[in-house]
Motif scaffolding. Structure first.
Motif, PDB file in Angstrom:
ATOM      1  N   PRO A 130       0.888  -1.112   0.027  1.00 47.96           N
ATOM      2  CA  PRO A 130      -0.115  -0.438   0.405  1.00 47.96           C
ATOM      3  C   PRO A 130       0.733   1.308   0.504  1.00 47.96           C
ATOM      4  O   PRO A 130       0.346   2.033   0.040  1.00 47.96           O
ATOM      5  CB  PRO A 130      -1.093  -0.170   1.637  1.00 47.96           C
ATOM      6  CG  PRO A 130      -0.575  -1.730   1.912  1.00 47.96           C
ATOM      7  CD  PRO A 130       0.156  -2.248   0.922  1.00 47.96           C
ATOM      8  N   VAL A 131       1.905   0.990   0.501  1.00 50.76           N
ATOM      9  CA  VAL A 131       2.485   2.636   0.809  1.00 50.76           C
ATOM     10  C   VAL A 131       3.522   2.569  -0.403  1.00 50.76           C
ATOM     11  O   VAL A 131       3.385   4.029  -1.349  1.00 50.76           O
ATOM     12  CB  VAL A 131       3.646   2.049   2.029  1.00 50.76           C
ATOM     13  CG1 VAL A 131       4.500   3.830   1.586  1.00 50.76           C
ATOM     14  CG2 VAL A 131       3.585   1.948   3.111  1.00 50.76           C
ATOM     15  N   MET A 132       3.634   2.064  -1.571  1.00 51.56           N
ATOM     16  CA  MET A 132       3.775   1.940  -2.927  1.00 51.56           C
ATOM     17  C   MET A 132       3.489   1.242  -4.096  1.00 51.56           C
ATOM     18  O   MET A 132       4.150   0.655  -4.108  1.00 51.56           O
ATOM     19  CB  MET A 132       5.639   2.097  -2.745  1.00 51.56           C
ATOM     20  CG  MET A 132       6.563   2.431  -1.942  1.00 51.56           C
ATOM     21  SD  MET A 132       8.158   2.419  -2.511  1.00 51.56           S
ATOM     22  CE  MET A 132       8.420   2.922   0.119  1.00 51.56           C
ATOM     23  N   PRO A 133       2.622   1.630  -4.063  1.00 53.19           N
ATOM     24  CA  PRO A 133       1.764   0.656  -4.852  1.00 53.19           C
ATOM     25  C   PRO A 133       2.468   0.750  -6.411  1.00 53.19           C
ATOM     26  O   PRO A 133       2.568  -0.402  -7.131  1.00 53.19           O
ATOM     27  CB  PRO A 133       0.151   1.055  -4.849  1.00 53.19           C
ATOM     28  CG  PRO A 133       0.452   2.579  -4.757  1.00 53.19           C
ATOM     29  CD  PRO A 133       1.570   3.099  -3.536  1.00 53.19           C
ATOM     30  N   THR A 134       2.983   1.980  -7.253  1.00 51.16           N
ATOM     31  CA  THR A 134       3.211   1.729  -8.677  1.00 51.16           C
ATOM     32  C   THR A 134       4.571   1.174  -8.605  1.00 51.16           C
ATOM     33  O   THR A 134       4.636   0.329  -9.599  1.00 51.16           O
ATOM     34  CB  THR A 134       3.143   2.966  -9.677  1.00 51.16           C
ATOM     35  OG1 THR A 134       1.998   3.802  -8.854  1.00 51.16           O
ATOM     36  CG2 THR A 134       3.846   3.105 -10.944  1.00 51.16           C
ATOM     37  N   TYR A 135       4.888   1.352  -7.605  1.00 52.76           N
ATOM     38  CA  TYR A 135       5.964   0.311  -7.631  1.00 52.76           C
ATOM     39  C   TYR A 135       5.988  -1.491  -7.876  1.00 52.76           C
ATOM     40  O   TYR A 135       6.798  -2.070  -7.985  1.00 52.76           O
ATOM     41  CB  TYR A 135       6.999   0.490  -6.100  1.00 52.76           C
ATOM     42  CG  TYR A 135       8.313  -0.229  -5.883  1.00 52.76           C
ATOM     43  CD1 TYR A 135       9.386   0.046  -6.588  1.00 52.76           C
ATOM     44  CD2 TYR A 135       8.538  -1.685  -5.413  1.00 52.76           C
ATOM     45  CE1 TYR A 135      10.983  -0.939  -6.792  1.00 52.76           C
ATOM     46  CE2 TYR A 135       9.573  -2.076  -5.134  1.00 52.76           C
ATOM     47  CZ  TYR A 135      10.655  -1.998  -6.440  1.00 52.76           C
ATOM     48  OH  TYR A 135      11.811  -2.646  -6.161  1.00 52.76           O
ATOM     49  N   ALA A 136       5.748  -1.687  -6.655  1.00 54.73           N
ATOM     50  CA  ALA A 136       4.478  -3.141  -6.799  1.00 54.73           C
ATOM     51  C   ALA A 136       4.351  -3.166  -8.557  1.00 54.73           C
ATOM     52  O   ALA A 136       4.699  -4.333  -8.973  1.00 54.73           O
ATOM     53  CB  ALA A 136       3.586  -3.595  -5.641  1.00 54.73           C
ATOM     54  N   ALA A 137       3.055  -2.380  -8.750  1.00 57.61           N
ATOM     55  CA  ALA A 137       2.977  -2.971 -10.043  1.00 57.61           C
ATOM     56  C   ALA A 137       3.874  -2.461 -10.809  1.00 57.61           C
ATOM     57  O   ALA A 137       4.166  -3.501 -12.078  1.00 57.61           O
ATOM     58  CB  ALA A 137       1.765  -2.029 -10.093  1.00 57.61           C
ATOM     59  N   SER A 138       4.876  -1.691 -11.125  1.00 54.47           N
ATOM     60  CA  SER A 138       5.859  -1.816 -11.692  1.00 54.47           C
ATOM     61  C   SER A 138       6.939  -3.216 -12.102  1.00 54.47           C
ATOM     62  O   SER A 138       7.410  -3.736 -12.763  1.00 54.47           O
ATOM     63  CB  SER A 138       6.757  -0.835 -12.066  1.00 54.47           C
ATOM     64  OG  SER A 138       7.881  -0.436 -11.026  1.00 54.47           O
ATOM     65  N   LYS A 139       7.239  -3.567 -10.220  1.00 54.76           N
ATOM     66  CA  LYS A 139       7.949  -4.781 -10.461  1.00 54.76           C
ATOM     67  C   LYS A 139       6.608  -6.118 -11.014  1.00 54.76           C
ATOM     68  O   LYS A 139       8.145  -6.917 -11.410  1.00 54.76           O
ATOM     69  CB  LYS A 139       8.534  -5.112  -9.298  1.00 54.76           C
ATOM     70  CG  LYS A 139       9.194  -3.946  -9.051  1.00 54.76           C
ATOM     71  CD  LYS A 139      10.707  -4.071  -9.793  1.00 54.76           C
ATOM     72  CE  LYS A 139      11.855  -2.640  -9.437  1.00 54.76           C
ATOM     73  NZ  LYS A 139      13.070  -3.499 -10.340  1.00 54.76           N
ATOM     74  N   ALA A 140       5.683  -6.163 -10.580  1.00 52.90           N
ATOM     75  CA  ALA A 140       4.626  -6.873 -10.909  1.00 52.90           C
ATOM     76  C   ALA A 140       4.907  -6.868 -13.172  1.00 52.90           C
ATOM     77  O   ALA A 140       5.007  -7.967 -13.852  1.00 52.90           O
ATOM     78  CB  ALA A 140       3.791  -7.330 -11.261  1.00 52.90           C
ATOM     79  N   GLY A 141       5.091  -6.177 -13.322  1.00 50.66           N
ATOM     80  CA  GLY A 141       4.658  -5.271 -14.594  1.00 50.66           C
ATOM     81  C   GLY A 141       6.022  -6.245 -15.264  1.00 50.66           C
ATOM     82  O   GLY A 141       6.505  -6.881 -16.471  1.00 50.66           O
TER      83      GLY A 141
END
Length: 167
Positions: A88-99
């Motif tokens: 939750p603190v860095m949702p786009t970081y998580a999404a980018s690494k999933a990408g």
């Protein structure tokens, strides 16, 4: 990672000095906290995707023709255990690494038969600074993590250790 001309210049310089290059490691990452309730978070999200996901793709695209021309080589992408969990603190970081993970899987499939291996390194929590070690005492120290990765990538990989540390 966000400047295609800079990546192309770096590629040309590297290949001029090391024409036998056979391994590319993409390790782009910026972590920016975001408050999704505030529309101003979009600039952080944009920078994160441009660096982490598109930066990885830019570097891979820059070197893939060289590796294909060699008929052999390795591309190693670095993702994160956070790419497989809500963060939750860095949702786009998580999404980018999933990408990057999904991209790595597709790249592996498309390069099948070319002699190029695609591997993904999924680090656990790693304390790259003393402050991070204080905030997360369970995080691996950077030196310990670096040693473990080099053992995994060495001539006699210690693959059994990777399963105990993944994610």
């Amino acid at each position: 990672m966000t400047d295609q001309d800079g990546i192309d210049r770096a590629r040309d310089t590297i290949l001029h000095s090391h024409p036998g290059l056979d391994t590319i490691v993409t390790m782009s990452g910026v972590m920016i906290p975001e408050d999704l309730r505030d529309p101003a978070h979009f600039s952080a999200a944009e920078k994160t995707i441009d660096t982490n996901l598109l930066g990885t793709i830019r570097v891979i695209d820059a070197f893939t023709p060289h590796l294909i021309g060699r008929g052999t080589g390795t591309i190693i992408t670095v993702t994160s255990g956070i790419g497989f969990l809500p963060f939750p603190v860095m949702p786009t970081y998580a999404a980018s690494k999933a990408g990057v993970h999904a991209y790595s899987e597709a790249l592996r499939a498309q390069l099948d038969g070319t002699g190029i291996e695609v591997s993904e390194l999924v680090p656990p929590a790693v304390a790259t600074t003393p402050e991070q070690a204080q905030h997360n005492p369970r995080a691996l120290k950077l030196a310990e993590f670096a040693t473990e990765v080099m053992d995994l990538l060495g001539p006699t990989p210690l693959r059994t250790r990777s399963s105990s540390r993944a994610c």
